[in-house]
Design a protein around this motif. Structure first.
Motif, mmCIF file in Angstrom:
data_model
loop_
_atom_site.group_PDB
_atom_site.id
_atom_site.type_symbol
_atom_site.label_atom_id
_atom_site.label_comp_id
_atom_site.label_asym_id
_atom_site.label_seq_id
_atom_site.Cartn_x
_atom_site.Cartn_y
_atom_site.Cartn_z
ATOM 1 N N GLU A 80 2.544 -5.672 4.929
ATOM 2 C CA GLU A 80 1.960 -4.337 5.023
ATOM 3 C C GLU A 80 0.450 -4.381 4.795
ATOM 4 O O GLU A 80 -0.330 -3.741 5.515
ATOM 5 C CB GLU A 80 2.622 -3.425 3.986
ATOM 6 C CG GLU A 80 2.136 -1.994 4.027
ATOM 7 C CD GLU A 80 2.695 -1.148 2.892
ATOM 8 O OE1 GLU A 80 2.606 0.072 2.983
ATOM 9 O OE2 GLU A 80 3.209 -1.738 1.931
ATOM 10 N N ARG A 99 0.805 -1.221 0.000
ATOM 11 C CA ARG A 99 0.000 0.000 0.000
ATOM 12 C C ARG A 99 0.841 1.276 0.000
ATOM 13 O O ARG A 99 0.436 2.304 -0.493
ATOM 14 C CB ARG A 99 -0.905 0.019 1.244
ATOM 15 C CG ARG A 99 -1.994 -1.030 1.220
ATOM 16 C CD ARG A 99 -2.852 -0.904 2.464
ATOM 17 N NE ARG A 99 -3.298 0.472 2.656
ATOM 18 C CZ ARG A 99 -4.327 1.025 2.051
ATOM 19 N NH1 ARG A 99 -5.017 0.341 1.177
ATOM 20 N NH2 ARG A 99 -4.669 2.287 2.307
ATOM 21 N N GLN A 147 -5.887 -3.524 11.010
ATOM 22 C CA GLN A 147 -6.134 -2.222 11.645
ATOM 23 C C GLN A 147 -7.579 -1.775 11.478
ATOM 24 O O GLN A 147 -8.131 -1.088 12.343
ATOM 25 C CB GLN A 147 -5.184 -1.174 11.064
ATOM 26 C CG GLN A 147 -3.746 -1.306 11.550
ATOM 27 C CD GLN A 147 -2.788 -0.421 10.778
ATOM 28 O OE1 GLN A 147 -3.200 0.373 9.918
ATOM 29 N NE2 GLN A 147 -1.501 -0.546 11.065
ATOM 30 N N HIS A 203 -2.652 -3.587 7.506
ATOM 31 C CA HIS A 203 -3.690 -2.593 7.211
ATOM 32 C C HIS A 203 -5.080 -3.205 7.365
ATOM 33 O O HIS A 203 -6.001 -2.565 7.906
ATOM 34 C CB HIS A 203 -3.507 -2.045 5.803
ATOM 35 C CG HIS A 203 -4.464 -0.947 5.456
ATOM 36 N ND1 HIS A 203 -5.635 -1.176 4.779
ATOM 37 C CD2 HIS A 203 -4.427 0.389 5.720
ATOM 38 C CE1 HIS A 203 -6.291 -0.035 4.620
ATOM 39 N NE2 HIS A 203 -5.577 0.932 5.187
#
Length: 299
Positions: free
Chosen positions: A202, A149, A209, A206
């Protein structure tokens, strides 16, 4: 490049080593020294600082390296444009791909591209997304294909393919008896994940999260540097992992691994072409179009 001395200079400046430059160009080290000395004499300025066995670029050397790289790009474009007129594509294209893409997405494309354009010499570097982006910024490669990202403002990203990360276990794992687990169950299950700097990790972070879950709240047993090493690890452990559907589809179909759904949780991502800001070279553009057409995608 017409001026061989600039090729020699570029090799020395890139490696900061006369020995490595000689090996790259298949010439002797004295020949490298002679060419650098001729350039320094012509410009009447030192291009390298020499301290013992180490060398570094002077301010003048840094300026010349910048112009030399521009000259290399111009010659590449000349080769391509003249090849188009002659209907003969030739030249050299340095590619870089993040690990998953390099291993599972590109091989067929590379083989077919070679069949269509045998005069174009391809080279491919595999590494995680972070290092592929660094190689682009250092001008070690011309075109990258990456996941993840994070986007660097010095680079231009063009979406290539859509992908999905799925939760996977080996069929010997007791979790293989389940078709679905909850996020709460995931948090108590040992995980093996890709290493820091990888686009895969990554994207996983994300996605977690969004559900207010941090990696520190999970039971991460191991970080590994490739999908294949993760698959081998899963064969001998009770762990679960997130793997690209491109990398696990055949293994799941053969019955060696099982894909498990996680309630209200999915991980979608894209693969991107990436190059330095500005218009890519003719060779890079040709490869991008060819790869997109192979997967029936529009750029």
């Amino acid at each position: 490049m017409q001026d061989f001395r600039l090729r020699v200079f570029h090799a020395v400046a890139s490696h900061l080593s006369f020995t490595k430059a000689a090996a790259e160009l298949f010439i002797t080290q004295p020949a490298v020294s002679k060419n650098i000395h001729e350039l320094e004499s012509e410009f009447d300025i030192r291009l390298f600082e020499r301290k013992g066995n180490k060398i570094s670029l002077t301010a003048a050397g840094t300026i010349l390296l910048n112009y030399t790289e521009q000259i290399i790009d111009v010659y590449k474009q000349i080769d391509f444009d003249l090849s188009v007129i002659k209907k003969k594509f030739s030249g050299r294209l340095e590619l870089g791909a993040s690990t998953t893409i390099g291993q599972y997405v590109l091989p067929q494309v590379l083989a077919k591209f070679y069949q269509s354009f045998p005069e174009i010499k391809l080279s491919l570097v595999n590494n995680n997304t972070e290092k592929i982006e660094a190689a682009l910024l250092d001008k070690k490669i011309e075109l990258g294909i990456v996941e993840g990202r994070t986007q660097n403002k010095q680079l231009k990203y063009t979406q290539f393919l859509k992908d999905e990360l799925v939760a996977v276990v080996h069929t010997k794992n007791k979790l293989a008896k389940k078709d679905v687990i909850t996020l709460a169950e995931l948090q108590t299950t040992p995980l093996v994940l890709r290493e820091r700097g990888s686009g895969t990790l990554e994207v996983v972070e994300h996605a977690l999260q969004k559900h207010k879950i941090k990696l520190s709240q999970l039971h991460v047993a191991m970080y590994l540097g490739s999908t294949e090493s993760i698959k081998s690890f899963l064969k001998h452990s009770n762990c679960i992992s997130f793997i690209s559907i491109s990398a696990i589809a055949n293994d799941a179909a053969s019955g060696e691994f099982k894909i498990i759904d996680i309630e209200d949780f999915d991980i979608k991502r894209s693969f991107y072409f990436v190059h330095l800001q500005g218009k890519p070279s003719g060779l890079a553009s040709t490869f991008m179009r060819f790869a997109a057409q192979h997967y029936n995608q529009k750029l």
